[in-house]
Design an enzyme around this catalytic site. Structure first.
Site, mmCIF file in Angstrom:
data_model
loop_
_atom_site.group_PDB
_atom_site.id
_atom_site.type_symbol
_atom_site.label_atom_id
_atom_site.label_comp_id
_atom_site.label_asym_id
_atom_site.label_seq_id
_atom_site.Cartn_x
_atom_site.Cartn_y
_atom_site.Cartn_z
ATOM 1 N N GLY A 106 0.835 -1.191 0.000
ATOM 2 C CA GLY A 106 0.000 0.000 0.000
ATOM 3 C C GLY A 106 0.869 1.241 0.000
ATOM 4 O O GLY A 106 2.023 1.187 0.417
ATOM 5 N N GLN A 129 3.422 9.955 1.034
ATOM 6 C CA GLN A 129 4.689 9.211 1.064
ATOM 7 C C GLN A 129 5.551 9.465 -0.163
ATOM 8 O O GLN A 129 6.735 9.146 -0.162
ATOM 9 C CB GLN A 129 4.428 7.704 1.195
ATOM 10 C CG GLN A 129 3.882 7.319 2.565
ATOM 11 C CD GLN A 129 3.635 5.831 2.633
ATOM 12 O OE1 GLN A 129 2.622 5.347 2.145
ATOM 13 N NE2 GLN A 129 4.570 5.100 3.233
ATOM 14 N N CYS A 173 5.995 -0.355 7.061
ATOM 15 C CA CYS A 173 5.622 0.840 6.320
ATOM 16 C C CYS A 173 6.811 1.240 5.446
ATOM 17 O O CYS A 173 7.950 1.233 5.922
ATOM 18 C CB CYS A 173 5.272 1.967 7.292
ATOM 19 S SG CYS A 173 4.881 3.527 6.473
ATOM 20 N N LEU A 174 6.558 1.584 4.185
ATOM 21 C CA LEU A 174 7.657 1.953 3.289
ATOM 22 C C LEU A 174 8.393 3.205 3.769
ATOM 23 O O LEU A 174 9.546 3.413 3.422
ATOM 24 C CB LEU A 174 7.134 2.162 1.861
ATOM 25 C CG LEU A 174 6.656 0.889 1.133
ATOM 26 C CD1 LEU A 174 6.003 1.253 -0.196
ATOM 27 C CD2 LEU A 174 7.774 -0.111 0.928
ATOM 28 N N HIS A 222 -4.155 1.559 7.464
ATOM 29 C CA HIS A 222 -2.800 2.104 7.549
ATOM 30 C C HIS A 222 -2.636 3.281 6.580
ATOM 31 O O HIS A 222 -2.104 4.338 6.945
ATOM 32 C CB HIS A 222 -1.792 0.983 7.236
ATOM 33 C CG HIS A 222 -0.365 1.411 7.231
ATOM 34 N ND1 HIS A 222 0.546 1.004 8.184
ATOM 35 C CD2 HIS A 222 0.336 2.218 6.385
ATOM 36 C CE1 HIS A 222 1.717 1.545 7.927
ATOM 37 N NE2 HIS A 222 1.626 2.285 6.828
ATOM 38 N N GLU A 223 -3.119 3.105 5.343
ATOM 39 C CA GLU A 223 -2.961 4.175 4.336
ATOM 40 C C GLU A 223 -3.850 5.383 4.654
ATOM 41 O O GLU A 223 -3.443 6.526 4.455
ATOM 42 C CB GLU A 223 -3.242 3.647 2.931
ATOM 43 C CG GLU A 223 -2.365 2.467 2.487
ATOM 44 C CD GLU A 223 -0.877 2.636 2.765
ATOM 45 O OE1 GLU A 223 -0.384 3.787 2.785
ATOM 46 O OE2 GLU A 223 -0.202 1.616 2.996
ATOM 47 N N HIS A 237 -2.172 7.551 7.029
ATOM 48 C CA HIS A 237 -1.191 8.442 6.399
ATOM 49 C C HIS A 237 -1.860 9.733 5.923
ATOM 50 O O HIS A 237 -1.304 10.824 6.055
ATOM 51 C CB HIS A 237 -0.547 7.763 5.174
ATOM 52 C CG HIS A 237 0.638 6.904 5.502
ATOM 53 N ND1 HIS A 237 1.782 7.398 6.065
ATOM 54 C CD2 HIS A 237 0.863 5.579 5.304
ATOM 55 C CE1 HIS A 237 2.657 6.404 6.223
ATOM 56 N NE2 HIS A 237 2.125 5.295 5.765
#
Ligand code: NI
Length: 455
Positions: free
Chosen positions: A45, A50, A103-104, A145-146, A149
């Site tokens: 995701g 990000q 997480c990226l 999660h996204e 963000h």
């Protein structure tokens, strides 16, 4: 075009994202770039902030990849490529679950996070059409999660520290203790150590290393001689710890103490259990000339080293390892596999597996006399003992009323046994050559080895 991913800390990750109003070409390009970036970085995701764009867009996807041999890999749950603009969670289930998340924007960080198990999301697709998505488990997890963000919330904000008590005595525990203390997932509320260690094991002459490290880390440390009395048990209970970690401890931990902890007590043992249970597994690995050593992470029970296995790691040996070397190496490896496996153990994504008790083998406490060798011993036995019994008890020989400690030896390329360093009783350590010259005697082990001719 793949874009660069912004990693924490960066103020843009803390900025609430703007609503998407124009579903124009520029937006389409941005979304295509986000998909490409997510796939290129093996993410499941990605949210627009990000990649540095503070707009309410998320993409996610979890495909089951076909292996070259046609078999599916082990992803049990998948969801299709999904793009949501201006998402809103309109329903969350009461039921929550704990799953390990990454997480990226936080490369390498994995945390156990509790979230609702299923949700309903309302938003718009990439062309502005209204959509509603019912999502479960992993899909629900990724969407939450996204969406976080886009609301400038990071998964570390959900972190609930796991309260840990560490039971540690010897130096094998130092690396695991340090690693655990430096991981933000865990809070060590107390270290319990034992004053008996130097007496009970012989090997560790100074058990203060754990205490010293605890002081450096500013963690409360407590010294105990037993864990059986009710007052001690009651005091441990008041700390309300979730998890116990026991490494190189030296005292038996009774079931009533294990049961205090929600996630029980986890141990790092330096062998490939069920092989080498007991107090000297590293020495046994060297003495037996094993090709492999290893570490095992297990949930302890009242039997010695017999608890179910959480994780295990095997390493190939060169056959030159000394006890201090292998111990340091396995301590570091043990600390690493502990941090890798614990989140999955806590979230129950790893189920500990019962050991095969029929295959169990046991090691004994090492005593001073174990270090004695005789000239009739095979050189291979002597060489392994020299490596296994450093720094204690060492290897020594009584020959012609002379007591000699053999501190270093090796096999040369022709597999001949070469003694390098010796220490006659009452003298300083010296080279073997000086010893021969001074004492007019040689130490020839086994049947067919002639050291003079080997020169
Ligand atoms: Ni993320």
């Amino acid at each position: 075009m793949k874009r660069d991913i912004i990693t924490d800390p960066n103020p843009i990750l803390r900025e609430p994202a703007q609503r998407v109003e124009n579903f124009d070409m520029e937006l389409q390009t941005l979304i295509d770039d986000m998909i490409e970036t997510m796939r290129a970085d093996n993410g499941v995701g990605l949210a627009a902030p990000q990649v540095g764009i503070s707009r309410q867009i998320l993409v996610c996807e979890l495909e089951s990849e076909e292996e070259p041999d046609g078999k599916n890999n082990e992803i049990f749950e998948t969801f299709p490529l999904t793009v949501v603009c201006n998402p809103e969670i309109i329903h969350s289930s009461q039921k929550k679950c704990k799953i390990v998340e990454g997480c990226l924007s936080f490369p390498g960080l994995e945390l156990v996070i509790e979230r609702p198990e299923s949700i309903v999301v309302r938003g718009q697709d990439r062309y502005g059409q209204p959509i509603e998505i019912k999502a479960n488990k992993l899909f629900a997890r990724v969407l939450q999660h996204e969406i976080d963000h886009l609301r400038s919330t990071l998964f570390t904000d959900h972190l609930r520290e796991i309260n840990v008590i560490v039971f540690a005595g010897g130096n094998f525990a130092l690396k695991p203790l340090e690693y655990l203390a430096n991981d933000q997932q865990y809070k060590i509320s107390q270290i319990i150590t034992t004053s008996q260690l130097s007496k009970s094991r012989g090997i560790e002459t100074d058990n203060n290393q754990v205490k010293k490290l605890a002081q450096k880390l500013k963690i409360k440390v407590r010294e105990l001689d037993s864990l059986y009395d009710d007052k001690t048990v009651a005091e441990i209970k008041t700390l309300k710890a979730d998890l116990g970690i026991v490494v190189d401890f030296g005292l038996i931990i009774p079931q009533k103490v294990i049961d205090i902890f929600k996630y029980k007590i986890v141990n790092i043992h330096p062998s490939l259990l069920p092989k080498y249970r007991g107090s000297s597994p590293i020495q046994a690995t060297i003495l037996n000339g094993d090709r492999y050593a290893g570490v095992t992470l297990m949930q302890i029970n009242e039997q010695m080293d017999a608890g179910p296995v959480i994780s295990q790691y095997k390493v190939k040996l060169k056959g030159k390892e000394t006890f201090p070397m292998l111990k340091d190496y396995l301590s570091d490896l043990g600390a690493t596999i502990m941090l890798d496996a614990l989140p999955y153990y806590i979230s129950k994504e790893i189920q500990p597996k019962e050991q095969n008790h029929k295959r169990a083998s046991y090691t004994k406490k090492i005593e001073k006399k174990d270090g004695e060798v005789k000239l009739s011993d095979e050189p291979i036995t002597v060489e392994r003992k020299i490596r296994a019994y450093q720094p204690w008890p060492g290897v020594f020989l009584e020959s012609n009323s002379l007591r000699v400690v053999i501190s270093a030896a090796h096999f040369d390329k022709e597999k001949r046994f070469i003694i390098d360093r010796v220490k006659p009783a009452g003298k300083n350590e010296m080279s073997y050559r000086d010893f021969i010259n001074g004492y007019r005697t040689e130490l020839t082990f086994g049947a067919n080895i002639d050291i003079i001719n080997a020169k």
